[in-house]
Design a protein around this motif. Structure first.
Motif, PDB file in Angstrom:
ATOM      1  N   ASN A 111       0.921  -1.218  -0.059  1.00 50.28           N
ATOM      2  CA  ASN A 111      -0.029  -0.043  -0.029  1.00 50.28           C
ATOM      3  C   ASN A 111       0.917   1.196   0.148  1.00 50.28           C
ATOM      4  OD1 ASN A 111      -2.161  -1.668   0.077  1.00 50.28           O
ATOM      5  ND2 ASN A 111      -2.762  -1.341   2.318  1.00 50.28           N
ATOM      6  N   TYR A 112       1.662   1.511   0.961  1.00 51.79           N
ATOM      7  CA  TYR A 112       2.672   2.336   0.775  1.00 51.79           C
ATOM      8  C   TYR A 112       3.450   2.726  -0.777  1.00 51.79           C
ATOM      9  CZ  TYR A 112       6.997   5.106   1.187  1.00 51.79           C
ATOM     10  OH  TYR A 112       7.839   6.247   1.058  1.00 51.79           O
ATOM     11  N   ASP A 115       1.066   3.986  -3.068  1.00 49.85           N
ATOM     12  CA  ASP A 115       0.651   5.406  -2.829  1.00 49.85           C
ATOM     13  C   ASP A 115       1.755   6.263  -3.400  1.00 49.85           C
ATOM     14  OD1 ASP A 115      -1.642   5.033  -1.487  1.00 49.85           O
ATOM     15  OD2 ASP A 115      -0.731   5.235   0.446  1.00 49.85           O
ATOM     16  N   GLU A 116       3.088   5.813  -3.128  1.00 48.77           N
ATOM     17  CA  GLU A 116       4.253   6.537  -3.652  1.00 48.77           C
ATOM     18  C   GLU A 116       4.466   6.399  -5.198  1.00 48.77           C
ATOM     19  OE1 GLU A 116       6.206   8.679  -1.891  1.00 48.77           O
ATOM     20  OE2 GLU A 116       4.291   8.512  -0.370  1.00 48.77           O
ATOM     21  N   PRO A 118       2.341   4.706  -8.038  1.00 49.26           N
ATOM     22  CA  PRO A 118       1.091   4.295  -8.492  1.00 49.26           C
ATOM     23  C   PRO A 118       1.346   3.501  -9.882  1.00 49.26           C
ATOM     24  CG  PRO A 118       0.759   6.530  -8.709  1.00 49.26           C
ATOM     25  CD  PRO A 118       2.212   6.208  -8.117  1.00 49.26           C
TER      26      PRO A 118
END
Length: 125
Positions: A111-112, A115-116, A118
């Protein structure tokens, strides 16, 4: 490999990496002193990852719903991502030191990264 013991320098680097909007978090600075007190007490020197995660769990259990509970989960996940990236811990090591399952850690890290970055969705999947 030895268990990571966190120092004030680790917390300072983590906080700098987060790039928090302190004005927004502290209502334009009105609660800056309270936030700093919280940060200093919560992120105590010489804690292990496991002991720090106990603090996150306790804080979350006390608020459970609302934006503050989401913030504690967000902060925990960011902290785990920070340790993975900057302390060179593998998912296996992080799992042992945190008592979190490798699959949960992999999800948090995925997920991290999404987010950074995509554009790496297909690669990370």
């Amino acid at each position: 490999m030895t268990e990571l013991v966190l120092t004030q320098n680790d917390y300072l680097e983590f906080r700098n990496w987060l790039n928090l909007n302190l004005d927004g978090l502290t209502w334009q600075g009105r609660f800056k002193k309270e936030f700093e007190s919280f940060w200093d007490v919560f992120f105590e020197e010489n804690l292990t990852i496991k002991k720090l995660l106990v603090r996150f769990d306790y804080a979350y259990s006390q608020v459970k719903i609302g934006s503050l509970s989401s913030w504690f989960l967000w902060l925990r996940d960011k902290f785990l991502s920070y340790v993975f990236i900057f302390k060179n811990k593998t998912i296996g090591e992080l799992s042992r030191e945190s008592d979190l399952s490798p699959s949960l850690l992999a999800t948090i890290l995925r997920n991290y990264l999404l987010d950074e970055f995509p554009h790496l969705d297909q690669y990370l999947s």
